[in-house]
Scaffold this motif. Sequence first.
Motif, PDB file in Angstrom:
ATOM      1  N   ALA A  20       0.837  -1.217   0.000  1.00  0.00           N
ATOM      2  CA  ALA A  20       0.000   0.000   0.000  1.00  0.00           C
ATOM      3  C   ALA A  20       0.865   1.256   0.000  1.00  0.00           C
ATOM      4  CB  ALA A  20      -0.940  -0.003   1.209  1.00  0.00           C
ATOM      5  N   ALA A  21       2.002   1.198   0.683  1.00  0.00           N
ATOM      6  CA  ALA A  21       2.889   2.364   0.731  1.00  0.00           C
ATOM      7  C   ALA A  21       3.515   2.663  -0.626  1.00  0.00           C
ATOM      8  CB  ALA A  21       3.985   2.140   1.777  1.00  0.00           C
ATOM      9  N   LEU A  22       3.513   1.663  -1.519  1.00  0.00           N
ATOM     10  CA  LEU A  22       4.131   1.823  -2.835  1.00  0.00           C
ATOM     11  C   LEU A  22       3.114   1.995  -3.959  1.00  0.00           C
ATOM     12  CD1 LEU A  22       6.851  -0.969  -2.511  1.00  0.00           C
ATOM     13  CD2 LEU A  22       7.205   1.500  -2.358  1.00  0.00           C
ATOM     14  N   THR A  23       1.832   1.811  -3.660  1.00  0.00           N
ATOM     15  CA  THR A  23       0.842   1.754  -4.741  1.00  0.00           C
ATOM     16  C   THR A  23      -0.386   2.629  -4.498  1.00  0.00           C
ATOM     17  OG1 THR A  23      -0.138  -0.203  -3.711  1.00  0.00           O
ATOM     18  CG2 THR A  23       1.518  -0.589  -5.423  1.00  0.00           C
ATOM     19  N   ASP A  26      -1.766   8.026  -0.968  1.00  0.00           N
ATOM     20  CA  ASP A  26      -1.574   8.261   0.459  1.00  0.00           C
ATOM     21  C   ASP A  26      -0.250   7.654   0.932  1.00  0.00           C
ATOM     22  OD1 ASP A  26      -2.610   9.305   2.913  1.00  0.00           O
ATOM     23  OD2 ASP A  26      -2.962   7.233   3.538  1.00  0.00           O
ATOM     24  N   GLY A  27       0.030   6.431   0.486  1.00  0.00           N
ATOM     25  CA  GLY A  27       1.279   5.786   0.868  1.00  0.00           C
ATOM     26  C   GLY A  27       2.495   6.492   0.297  1.00  0.00           C
ATOM     27  N   LEU A  28       2.480   6.737  -1.009  1.00  0.00           N
ATOM     28  CA  LEU A  28       3.647   7.340  -1.671  1.00  0.00           C
ATOM     29  C   LEU A  28       3.964   8.730  -1.121  1.00  0.00           C
ATOM     30  CD1 LEU A  28       2.713   6.146  -5.247  1.00  0.00           C
ATOM     31  CD2 LEU A  28       4.768   5.444  -3.992  1.00  0.00           C
ATOM     32  N   SER A  29       2.909   9.494  -0.798  1.00  0.00           N
ATOM     33  CA  SER A  29       3.141  10.850  -0.269  1.00  0.00           C
ATOM     34  C   SER A  29       3.621  10.813   1.179  1.00  0.00           C
ATOM     35  CB  SER A  29       1.872  11.694  -0.384  1.00  0.00           C
ATOM     36  OG  SER A  29       0.854  11.134   0.427  1.00  0.00           O
ATOM     37  N   GLY A  30       3.585   9.631   1.779  1.00  0.00           N
ATOM     38  CA  GLY A  30       4.022   9.509   3.169  1.00  0.00           C
ATOM     39  C   GLY A  30       5.495   9.233   3.346  1.00  0.00           C
ATOM     40  N   GLN A  37       0.584  13.075  -6.957  1.00  0.00           N
ATOM     41  CA  GLN A  37      -0.750  12.997  -7.538  1.00  0.00           C
ATOM     42  C   GLN A  37      -0.716  12.077  -8.754  1.00  0.00           C
ATOM     43  OE1 GLN A  37      -2.569  16.924  -8.045  1.00  0.00           O
ATOM     44  NE2 GLN A  37      -1.222  17.748  -6.446  1.00  0.00           N
ATOM     45  N   GLY A  38      -1.881  11.739  -9.271  1.00  0.00           N
ATOM     46  CA  GLY A  38      -1.938  10.948 -10.497  1.00  0.00           C
ATOM     47  C   GLY A  38      -2.673   9.645 -10.310  1.00  0.00           C
ATOM     48  N   LYS A 126      10.654   2.738   5.365  1.00  0.00           N
ATOM     49  CA  LYS A 126      10.731   1.830   6.522  1.00  0.00           C
ATOM     50  C   LYS A 126      10.069   2.475   7.754  1.00  0.00           C
ATOM     51  CE  LYS A 126      14.543  -0.059   9.438  1.00  0.00           C
ATOM     52  NZ  LYS A 126      14.095  -1.435   9.711  1.00  0.00           N
ATOM     53  N   ALA A 127      10.387   3.742   7.981  1.00  0.00           N
ATOM     54  CA  ALA A 127       9.810   4.453   9.135  1.00  0.00           C
ATOM     55  C   ALA A 127       8.296   4.583   8.987  1.00  0.00           C
ATOM     56  CB  ALA A 127      10.451   5.831   9.285  1.00  0.00           C
ATOM     57  N   LEU A 128       7.836   4.885   7.758  1.00  0.00           N
ATOM     58  CA  LEU A 128       6.394   5.034   7.533  1.00  0.00           C
ATOM     59  C   LEU A 128       5.652   3.754   7.891  1.00  0.00           C
ATOM     60  CD1 LEU A 128       3.977   6.680   6.379  1.00  0.00           C
ATOM     61  CD2 LEU A 128       4.429   5.530   4.201  1.00  0.00           C
ATOM     62  N   VAL A 129       6.152   2.620   7.395  1.00  0.00           N
ATOM     63  CA  VAL A 129       5.440   1.359   7.614  1.00  0.00           C
ATOM     64  C   VAL A 129       5.582   0.911   9.074  1.00  0.00           C
ATOM     65  CG1 VAL A 129       5.199  -1.042   6.882  1.00  0.00           C
ATOM     66  CG2 VAL A 129       5.697   0.726   5.182  1.00  0.00           C
TER      67      VAL A 129
END
Lengths: 147, 147
Positions: A20-23, A26-30, A37-38, A126-129
């Motif tokens: 989810a953090a890669l796709t 919300d994940g990518l901006s974290g 965007q996109g 890593k920190a985000l997850v």
Amino acid sequence: MVDILHKVGISSSTLDDLYAALTTLDGLSGWWASDTQGDTAVGGVVHFRFEPGGIDMKVVELDPATHVLWKVVDGPAEWIGTTVSWDLRQVGDNTIVLFKHQGWKEPVEFMHHCSTKWAVFLLSLKALVETGKGAPDPRDIKIDTWN
Amino acid sequence: MVDILHKVGISSSTLDDLYAALTTLDGLSGWWASDTQGDTAVGGVVHFRFEPGGIDMKVVELDPATHVLWKVVDGPAEWIGTTVSWDLRQVGDNTIVLFKHQGWKEPVEFMHHCSTKWAVFLLSLKALVETGKGAPDPRDIKIDTWN
């Protein structure tokens, strides 16, 4: 051809959380660019906007929840046409990320910079997850005057 | 052959300070391995001891204060025979480090790990020269179960 390769392990995490953090926007901006965007579906283009400039990634492959492949369609000249791949796997309670930014034509100084900077952003992922809080641009660690 | 490449810029620093961090036991133990011993002159061998194991580096070239070249003479099997080079230059009030760990036979998963880990230690080197305090092993940032 020369490649940027990295690996991080993420404690007490699941492939679903990491994927989810890669796709997702919300994940990518974290962890990478706060201004993201996109369209994150296969064939879509995701627009990452950083203090020093922008990068547009076409989403080429998505294998939930183990593999993501992007192709750079706009951004720094040296990046255009290169690919960024993410391979994810579960090992016990942890997840592992193998990262590759491939297709660089020459090992220019900018590639050295980007290699170190990718490591900084992988630590942010890593920190985000692990904690729910990453350090995306513009709150990222600055490594040199290129940012 | 595949290479690990990195770059960091160090604010308000001199080549002499940066070179000392790479060529003295006091400097090296301040950012890489707290347990560092040996002979830092050309032809000498420096013994770096980490929580996960040890690395012995032969000092092959020293050009004060712009270039350092090491060759790995003992350590992890994948490292033996590889070289680590440091090219330093002054740009205004800052110094720049171009780092290369070259001679890897294959882009194995351990190389991905080491690439990310070198970035962590380069940030430690940057912190040492900028603030007087680095984060050498065993106080380094752990990136996965390989440490």
